[in-house]
Enzyme design. Structure first.
Site, PDB file in Angstrom:
ATOM      1  N   ARG A  60      -2.381  -3.656 -32.688  1.00 10.53           N
ATOM      2  CA  ARG A  60      -1.073  -3.177 -32.201  1.00 10.53           C
ATOM      3  C   ARG A  60      -0.337  -4.271 -31.424  1.00 10.53           C
ATOM      4  O   ARG A  60       0.875  -4.222 -31.250  1.00 10.53           O
ATOM      5  CB  ARG A  60      -1.227  -1.910 -31.349  1.00 10.53           C
ATOM      6  N   TYR A 113      25.095   2.917 -40.905  1.00 14.96           N
ATOM      7  CA  TYR A 113      24.077   3.677 -41.622  1.00 14.96           C
ATOM      8  C   TYR A 113      23.922   5.049 -40.943  1.00 14.96           C
ATOM      9  O   TYR A 113      23.935   5.128 -39.709  1.00 14.96           O
ATOM     10  CB  TYR A 113      22.765   2.890 -41.601  1.00 14.96           C
ATOM     11  N   ASP A 178      23.925  -5.452 -37.781  1.00 13.40           N
ATOM     12  CA  ASP A 178      23.077  -4.964 -38.860  1.00 13.40           C
ATOM     13  C   ASP A 178      23.561  -5.658 -40.129  1.00 13.40           C
ATOM     14  O   ASP A 178      24.654  -5.390 -40.629  1.00 13.40           O
ATOM     15  CB  ASP A 178      23.184  -3.443 -38.976  1.00 13.40           C
ATOM     16  N   LYS A 203      15.007  -2.645 -47.684  1.00 14.12           N
ATOM     17  CA  LYS A 203      16.025  -2.815 -48.711  1.00 14.12           C
ATOM     18  C   LYS A 203      15.802  -4.155 -49.444  1.00 14.12           C
ATOM     19  O   LYS A 203      14.835  -4.290 -50.161  1.00 14.12           O
ATOM     20  CB  LYS A 203      17.416  -2.694 -48.096  1.00 14.12           C
TER      21      LYS A 203
HETATM   22  C1  LIG Z   1      18.372   1.839 -44.481  1.00 16.04           C
HETATM   23  C2  LIG Z   1      19.173   1.254 -43.403  1.00 16.04           C
HETATM   24  C3  LIG Z   1      18.742   1.298 -42.076  1.00 16.04           C
HETATM   25  C4  LIG Z   1      17.487   2.029 -41.656  1.00 16.04           C
HETATM   26  O1  LIG Z   1      16.355   1.365 -42.135  1.00 16.04           O
HETATM   27  P1  LIG Z   1      14.952   2.114 -42.433  1.00 16.04           P
HETATM   28  O2  LIG Z   1      14.104   0.995 -42.900  1.00 16.04           O
HETATM   29  O3  LIG Z   1      15.223   3.174 -43.452  1.00 16.04           O
HETATM   30  O4  LIG Z   1      14.504   2.700 -41.130  1.00 16.04           O
HETATM   31  C5  LIG Z   1      19.522   0.681 -41.127  1.00 16.04           C
HETATM   32  N1  LIG Z   1      20.659   0.045 -41.451  1.00 16.04           N
HETATM   33  C6  LIG Z   1      21.106  -0.015 -42.714  1.00 16.04           C
HETATM   34  C7  LIG Z   1      22.388  -0.727 -43.021  1.00 16.04           C
HETATM   35  C8  LIG Z   1      20.383   0.592 -43.734  1.00 16.04           C
HETATM   36  O5  LIG Z   1      20.841   0.539 -44.987  1.00 16.04           O
END
Ligand SMILES: *Cc1c(COP(=O)(O)O)cnc(C)c1O
Length: 387
Positions: A60, A113, A178, A203
């Site tokens: 961890r 998101y 982001d 992604k």
């Molecule tokens: C999917 C997504 C998230 C969240 O990510 P997870 O891996 O599903 O927790 C945050 N920001 C954007 C732009 C996303 O497409």
């Protein structure tokens, strides 16, 4: 090293000395500590948010396989450090928790998101949220602002936000970008003055729809409190996920450029389709200034939610599913799925309308993708002919 070389080699510097070619997948939960004093020194370093001085002590606290992915991603973002988490939402949560001491609210620009919007709106982390348009940030920032949060290109509308302008308007307040939609191949927010870059590694970084993860790239000083939050909350990335994400970086540039080339073609054809009311795909001077290309996400509008749902049901090759950034093409209906959890008012502010569809273009042959889209849209063309 130039970028394309970094994609293939970053985070692999120690492998030759280990006598291996692929990174070892270290699944240990604990590590032998015959020298207890050395173990104490390492745990002291880890507890203060630094990397271990020797043994990782306990999984961890640190994992070397995940550490190599972090090094690789940091190199691609031009960052001193990266800290990986069990998901993109866990990564955002860690930044919010680490920012609490700096103020009582976050300024954020919609759309975000859906999960990020929900996390902020719920104020679950003990920080208020002040929603603002980009041009309002300068007048909203104050001594109790902990963080400014933007997403560019934004999910799901592909709206671009000027990172350097937001950084200037935020003054001393750190800006989190982001950059999930752009990847470090197309955009490096730290070079425009951002403090934190967030990726849902689920992604494009993973790229094959089989791993969940999140990562923050930032300075070493900002990374240390994030590692402390990760240790305290247990929001860690599994080593197998770290291994897959590190491998994903090796083909990231190839995948992103191939998908982008398909998306450019499909965006042009969608714009000319009689059933399509509008196409949202990055273009213009800000794209030129801030990004190395428009990417492979396209948002487009049909008449209403009923038509959007109809299109999703008609597709054969293209998978109707949330998520994005995989080698295969996905389509989803933001108002009914990814942004369902956002308040109606929040959806309106972000222009997440009922007729909007979000297409994540993969690396298939674009003619096959177009044939599928065209046959799904064609039954709507009569209805839309008078648009
Ligand atoms: C999917 C997504 C998230 C969240 O990510 P997870 O891996 O599903 O927790 C945050 N920001 C954007 C732009 C996303 O497409």
């Amino acid at each position: 090293m130039r970028r394309r070389t970094q994609e293939v080699h970053a985070g692999r510097e120690d492998l030759a000395a280990l006598g291996v070619h692929a990174p070892p997948l270290d699944l240990s939960t604990t590590y032998p500590l015959p020298d207890a004093a050395a173990g104490t020194a390492s745990i002291d370093a880890l507890a203060s948010g630094q990397l271990p001085t020797g043994s990782p002590v306990y999984a961890r606290l640190h994992n070397p396989t995940v550490g190599r992915f972090e090094q690789g991603l940091a190199a691609l973002e031009g960052a001193q450090a990266a800290v990986a988490f069990g998901s993109g939402m866990a990564a955002l949560t860690a930044v919010l928790l680490a920012s609490k001491g700096a103020g009582d609210h976050v300024i954020a620009v919609r759309p975000l998101y859906g999960g990020s919007d929900h996390l902020l709106a719920s104020e679950l982390m003990g920080l208020r949220v002040v929603w603002a348009e980009p041009h309002e940030i300068a007048s909203r920032v104050g001594p109790s602002t902990a963080l400014v949060l933007i997403e560019t290109p934004a999910n799901p509308t592909l709206a671009l936000v000027d990172i350097a302008q937001v950084v200037a308007d935020a003054g001393d307040v750190p800006v989190l970008v982001d950059s999930t939609f752009a990847t470090p191949v197309l955009q490096r927010p730290l070079a425009h003055g951002a403090a934190y870059v967030l990726h849902s590694a689920t992604k494009f970084l993973g790229g094959h729809g089989d791993v969940i993860g999140g990562v923050i790239a930032c300075s070493e000083a900002r990374a240390q409190p994030l590692r402390q939050v990760r240790i305290a909350t247990g929001a860690l990335l599994h080593p197998l996920a770290g291994y897959l994400l590190h491998r994903g970086l090796q083909t990231l540039g190839l995948r992103v450029r191939a998908a982008q080339s398909n998306a450019q073609e499909l965006a042009a054809r969608l714009a000319a389709h009689p059933a399509v009311h509008a196409v949202h795909y990055p273009s213009g001077p800000l794209l030129e200034r801030q990004m190395d290309g428009p990417g492979s996400l396209i948002a487009f509008r049909v008449q209403d939610a009923a038509q959007a749902r109809f299109v999703m049901g008609q597709l054969g090759l293209i998978t109707p599913a949330v998520s994005l950034g995989s080698v295969d093409t996905l389509i989803q209906h933001p108002a009914g799925l990814t942004h369902r959890i956002v308040s109606e008012q929040g959806r309106a502010a972000g222009q997440v309308v009922g007729g909007l569809l979000r297409l994540s273009v993969g690396i298939e042959d674009p003619e096959d993708l177009w044939a599928d889209l065209d046959q799904a849209l064609r039954p709507l063309s009569g209805a839309a002919a008078a648009k």
